[in-house]
Design a protein around this motif. Structure first.
Motif, short mmCIF file in Angstrom:
data_model
loop_
_atom_site.label_atom_id
_atom_site.label_comp_id
_atom_site.label_asym_id
_atom_site.label_seq_id
_atom_site.Cartn_x
_atom_site.Cartn_y
_atom_site.Cartn_z
N ARG A 54 0.84 -1.19 0.00
CA ARG A 54 0.00 0.00 0.00
C ARG A 54 0.88 1.25 0.00
NH1 ARG A 54 -4.41 0.33 4.63
NH2 ARG A 54 -5.09 -1.52 3.41
N THR A 56 1.84 4.92 0.98
CA THR A 56 1.54 5.80 2.12
C THR A 56 1.08 7.17 1.65
OG1 THR A 56 3.89 6.38 2.19
CG2 THR A 56 3.14 4.58 3.63
N THR A 57 1.78 7.77 0.72
CA THR A 57 1.40 9.07 0.17
C THR A 57 1.48 9.00 -1.35
OG1 THR A 57 3.69 9.87 0.35
CG2 THR A 57 2.19 10.37 2.18
N GLU A 207 9.44 10.93 10.39
CA GLU A 207 8.03 10.72 10.69
C GLU A 207 7.45 11.85 11.54
OE1 GLU A 207 7.89 6.96 12.55
OE2 GLU A 207 8.31 5.81 10.72
#
Length: 469
Positions: A54, A56-57, A207
């Motif tokens: 997947r 993330t951005t 992060e």
């Protein structure tokens, strides 16, 4: 064929516990990190494949990326901001390395206090000292702030726990070699431990959008200790230089993803702490009413910053068959080259049989070729016991044929000398724009440069041509 494949799959493998290097047979010394007794058997590595995951951005056109998130925030120390390119960028990781006792911890503790505010907390993690020891140094240098938090930890998990509790905008770890992860084999400071600790702190910084300052140790050769991968992972690498017996400290940019790498910050270390020097040229000069033989001034470039420095030379009769050659702040090889040029091209033969001492003032180190002309004139002045004219600076590289070559940044050097009140200069040909009111003499070789010595005393220096007659 199947049996051969099975035997290859079941063959044991060996791995270095320090750097992670793998091999199919045991070795007493790791060829990668050169450590002895660190290669151990751990089993055959399994073949793995990574499936698409997947996102993330989502990827955006570069024109739609918000660049304001990378805006630098000043640290409160202008000289450090100069080297960083304006300050600390949120999420940036800076590695500051230097020799023991040079002042790394003092500088970063001062930065930690000045960067702390009501909106931005600072967390200072020390692994080399206790919290009370750091508090004593903070009292001495005045680095006390309500939003400056202090923790003495050497466990990586505990450091990450402090990040969740404090939520700082700036993290300082002193030093990265003292923090270790229990999940990784090897002693603290080893290559595997440094790589794991640095990787975890870098991920946390990206992060959280938190700036991080890491203190790094150096080896005997002056290189940053640990794997070379550490310098590639961080965003900025700074080198903290200086002689522990001198007051001057230099912070030099080695790598900077957010600014130039040719900037240098100047600091003065004293009993009350460390302060930035906006005009450090005064540390390298000796103000006198009358000129003294064996002294010459030059302008060196530290990064983009021009600094006026003084070269001193002294010659005395030798009492031993092999005359002494002692240098301080100068490269011995360049001084020897200037002695050979003066003897062969300048016809000054008195230098070969005398003890020669040469040094700089204030602990500055002159390694660039632009100081050659000043070194040669200082040696010639000491040999003839004749002082150079007052308010004179010499800039230029001297070749083995006696020619004076051009150097970079002559205009900036002359502007700095003029700002400090020097009125005369010896430079190579075509110096460019000359400051108003400054007299500049262009010289092409050492013969023309030596003419600045007064003739009445210059003739007293023994010349090889006169001895032959």
């Amino acid at each position: 064929m199947a049996a051969r494949t099975k035997s290859t799959k079941d063959r044991p493998s060996y791995r270095c516990t320090e750097c992670g290097w793998q091999t199919a047979k045991w070795l007493g010394r790791c060829p990668e990190c050169q450590a002895w007794g660190t290669v151990e058997e751990y089993g055959a590595p399994a073949v793995r494949t990574t499936a698409p995951g997947r996102v993330t951005t989502s990827a955006l056109p570069i024109g739609q990326v918000d660049g304001r998130q990378a805006t630098a925030r000043p640290t409160g120390v202008p000289e450090l901001d100069r080297v960083l390119g304006g300050g600390l960028v949120p999420g940036a990781v800076v590695l500051l390395a230097g020799e023991p006792g040079v002042g790394k911890s003092t500088l970063l503790l001062d930065v930690a206090a000045k960067a702390a505010s009501d909106e931005h907390r600072t967390l200072y993690v020390t692994g080399e000292e206790s919290a009370s020891q750091v508090r004593l140094r903070a009292d001495r240098i005045g680095a006390i702030h309500d939003h400056l938090y202090l923790a003495a930890e050497t466990d990586l998990a505990a450091v990450l726990g402090h990040l969740d509790a404090v939520k700082p905008s700036l993290l300082i770890v002193d030093s990265v070699q003292t923090v270790a992860s229990p999940e990784i084999d090897g002693a603290p400071g080893g290559m595997a431990q440094v790589r794991e600790v640095a990787g975890a702190l870098i991920r946390a910084s990206k992060e959280r959008g938190m700036s991080t300052l890491l203190v790094g140790h150096v080896t005997k050769d002056g290189a940053i200790a640990g794997p070379r991968l550490l310098e590639h992972l961080v965003d900025v690498v700074l080198s903290f230089e200086g002689d522990r017996h001198a007051r001057l400290r230099l912070v030099r940019g080695v790598k900077n993803r957010y600014g130039a790498t040719d900037e240098v910050g100047c600091f003065e270390l004293h009993d009350e702490g460390i302060t930035g020097l906006t005009d450090p040229s005064g540390l390298f000069l000796t103000r006198r009413d009358e000129p003294v033989p064996g002294t010459c001034l030059t302008v060196t470039l530290e990064g983009r910053r021009p600094l006026v420095a003084e070269v001193q030379a002294l010659t005395v009769d030798s009492q031993i068959p092999s005359p002494r050659r002692t240098t301080s702040g100068l490269e011995t090889s360049r001084v020897s080259m200037m002695l050979a040029v003066l003897e062969q091209r300048g016809r000054i033969s008195a230098l070969g049989k005398r003890d020669i001492y040469s040094a700089t003032v204030g602990g500055v180190k002159l390694s660039e070729p632009a100081a050659d002309l000043a070194i040669a004139l200082a040696l010639a002045s000491a040999a003839s016991d004749t002082p150079l004219p007052k308010n004179l600076v010499a800039i230029g590289e001297v070749g083995l044929a006696g020619e004076v070559r051009r150097v970079t940044g002559v205009q900036r050097r002359l502007a700095e000398a003029h700002r400090l009140g020097f009125t005369h200069a010896l430079v190579p040909g075509d110096p460019g724009k000359i400051p108003a009111g400054m007299k500049v003499l262009e010289v092409a070789n050492m013969g023309e440069a030596l003419r600045v010595l007064p003739r009445s005393r210059q003739r007293e220096a023994p010349r090889e041509s006169e001895q032959r007659r």
